[in-house]
Design an enzyme around this catalytic site. Sequence first.
Site, PDB file in Angstrom:
ATOM      1  CG  ASP A  41      -0.536  -0.083   2.434  1.00  0.00           C
ATOM      2  OD1 ASP A  41       0.815  -0.468   2.689  1.00  0.00           O
ATOM      3  OD2 ASP A  41      -1.358   0.129   3.749  1.00  0.00           O
ATOM      4  CG  LEU A 131      -5.987  -9.368  13.010  1.00  0.00           C
ATOM      5  CD1 LEU A 131      -6.825 -10.262  13.874  1.00  0.00           C
ATOM      6  CD2 LEU A 131      -6.124 -10.206  11.677  1.00  0.00           C
ATOM      7  CB  SER A 132      -6.042  -3.026  11.169  1.00  0.00           C
ATOM      8  OG  SER A 132      -5.905  -1.916  10.479  1.00  0.00           O
ATOM      9  CB  SER A 133      -6.285  -3.178  17.106  1.00  0.00           C
ATOM     10  OG  SER A 133      -4.777  -3.092  17.530  1.00  0.00           O
ATOM     11  CG  ASP A 177      -4.044  -1.053   8.040  1.00  0.00           C
ATOM     12  OD1 ASP A 177      -4.194  -1.979   7.116  1.00  0.00           O
ATOM     13  OD2 ASP A 177      -3.374  -1.016   8.991  1.00  0.00           O
TER      14      ASP A 177
HETATM   15  P1  NG1 Z   1      -0.815  -3.713  10.366  1.00  0.00           P
HETATM   16  O1  NG1 Z   1      -0.899  -5.172   9.932  1.00  0.00           O
HETATM   17  O2  NG1 Z   1      -1.885  -3.205  11.108  1.00  0.00           O
HETATM   18  O3  NG1 Z   1       0.413  -3.673  11.249  1.00  0.00           O
HETATM   19  C1  NG1 Z   1       0.526  -2.180   8.507  1.00  0.00           C
HETATM   20  C2  NG1 Z   1       0.133  -1.082   8.028  1.00  0.00           C
HETATM   21  C3  NG1 Z   1      -0.495  -1.006   6.647  1.00  0.00           C
HETATM   22  C4  NG1 Z   1       0.304  -2.050   5.520  1.00  0.00           C
HETATM   23  C5  NG1 Z   1       0.633  -3.488   6.496  1.00  0.00           C
HETATM   24  C6  NG1 Z   1       1.325  -4.276   5.777  1.00  0.00           C
HETATM   25  C7  NG1 Z   1      -0.313   1.003   9.596  1.00  0.00           C
HETATM   26  C8  NG1 Z   1      -1.271   1.662  10.257  1.00  0.00           C
HETATM   27  N1  NG1 Z   1      -0.673  -0.054   8.905  1.00  0.00           N
HETATM   28  O4  NG1 Z   1      -0.498  -2.949   9.188  1.00  0.00           O
HETATM   29  O5  NG1 Z   1      -0.706   0.352   5.859  1.00  0.00           O
HETATM   30  O6  NG1 Z   1       1.371  -1.517   5.088  1.00  0.00           O
HETATM   31  O7  NG1 Z   1       1.284  -3.092   7.630  1.00  0.00           O
HETATM   32  O8  NG1 Z   1       0.692  -4.608   4.345  1.00  0.00           O
HETATM   33  O9  NG1 Z   1       0.854   1.275   9.725  1.00  0.00           O
END
Ligand code: NG1
Length: 406
Positions: A41, A131-133, A177
Site C-alpha cells: 500500500d 489485524l489493524s486494531s 487499514d
Molecule cells: P498492520 O498489519 O496493522 O501492522 C501495517 C500498515 C498497513 C500495511 C501493512 C502491511 C499501519 C497503520 N498499517 O498494518 O498500511 O502497510 O502493515 O501490508 O501502519
Amino acid sequence: METEDTVPEDLETAFRERYQSSPSHLARAPGRVNLIGEHIDYAGLPVFPMALQREVRIAFRPRDDSLVLAATTDPSYAPCHFEISPRIEPYDDGDWGNYLKAAAQGMAAAYGIERGFDAVIDSTVPVAAGLSSSSAMVIATALAAAGSNGLEPDPIELAELMAEAEQYVGTRGGGMDQAISAGARAGCAARVEFTPLRIAAVPVPTDWRFVVAHSLVQAHKSGGAREGYNRRRAETEEALARVVGYLELPASDVLSYRDLLERVSGSEAMDVAEERLEGDLLKRFRHVVTENERVVRAEVAMRSGSLDAFGMLMNGSHASLAADYQVSIPELDELVGIARDAGAVGARLTGAGMGGCIVALAPEGTVNRVVEGLADGFYSGREWGGSLEDHMFVAEPSEGASVGRM
Ligand code: NG1
C-alpha cells in the site's frame, strides 16, 4: 455512516459508572484481515483486505469544552485526557492514548473542530496482531470527534485524513487499514487503490471461509516491529529510486511503484532490477512487483469463484513475504504449514508480519478441519490466555465504521 444504534449494556454501564450520565452516541470501527497485497500500500499499489466482525466501539457524549476524557473497559489501559487542538503533544512512545490523539489532532487540523467528548472504549480486535486494531481505534475516535461536532465526513475523505493522521504514532504506514475500516461493505472484500483513494467492493463467495490464527507473538508497532516496518519501507523506496535512475526516467514523475509500473511492465522492471540491484534491495523490489501481480489475479479469482487459484496466490504471497520481504517468523511459517496440511487451499501471514496472524482459506466443508488442525497442531502445545476464539476465529466479511445517536 450515521446510524441509529444501541450501546451494548456493558459499555453503557461502564460509561455510567465513570461519568454519572448515559452515553448519547456509539461509534464503531472494524479491524481487518488483509487477504492479499502485503506491504505494497505504501508503494502506491492496490491491496485486497476485508473488514472483520471484531471491532472497536466507543460510547461517548459530547462535552461543552475541548477536553477528551477516555477510558477503556480493559483495566490494563490507564484512562487518559487531553484537549482537542490541531497540535497535540504526544504521550510517551507506545502509549495507547496516542491513537486517540492522532485522530483528534487530525480532525482538528482538517475541520477546525473544538468540542471534545467523554468516552468509554472497548475492543474485540486483538492488539499487535496485524489485524489493524490501531486504525480501528483511530477511525472510531475520528467518528466520535465528528459526531461530537455535528460533522458527517464521507468515509473515503475520513480514511485519507486518518491515514495521514495515524503517522503521528511514528509508523510510516500506508492507507489500507483506515480505508477498509471506514469503507468496507458487509459480505465483501475490497480492492483498495491509492492517490486518490478508491474502494471497490468484491463479494466474497458465500462458501469461502477465511480462518485467522494468531502466532501468539505480538508485533508491537511501538517496539521493534515499527523499526522493521519503517526500514522495509525505506529499502523499498531506495530500490525504486535506483531502478528509476537506471531507466533514466524523470524522478519527479515516478514517485511510486505505481508510477513506475504505468511506464514499464513488471517483467521489464524486474529485468532491470535483476541486472542492477542486489541483496536486500533486489528482494524488496521483487516482492513489491510480484505481489502487485498477485493482487490483480486474486481479484479475478474471487470474482470468478476460483477458490484454488486464490489459495495458490496466497501461498505465493507468503513465500515472497518470507524469502524476499523477510517479515515472517518461525511461528507464522508453522501456522501456515499446519493450515495447509489440514486442508486449507492457501495460507499466508497477514498484516505487517514479524509476529501477529496468518489467514488461511478453506471451503465451507473443510473449515472445521482447518480450525481443529490448528488447535491440535499449534495451540495445544503452547501457553495462551483467554479462550481459543481470542486467538483463532473464522472471519466474517463485515460492514465498515459507523456512528449513531442513541
Ligand atoms: P498492520 O498489519 O496493522 O501492522 C501495517 C500498515 C498497513 C500495511 C501493512 C502491511 C499501519 C497503520 N498499517 O498494518 O498500511 O502497510 O502493515 O501490508 O501502519
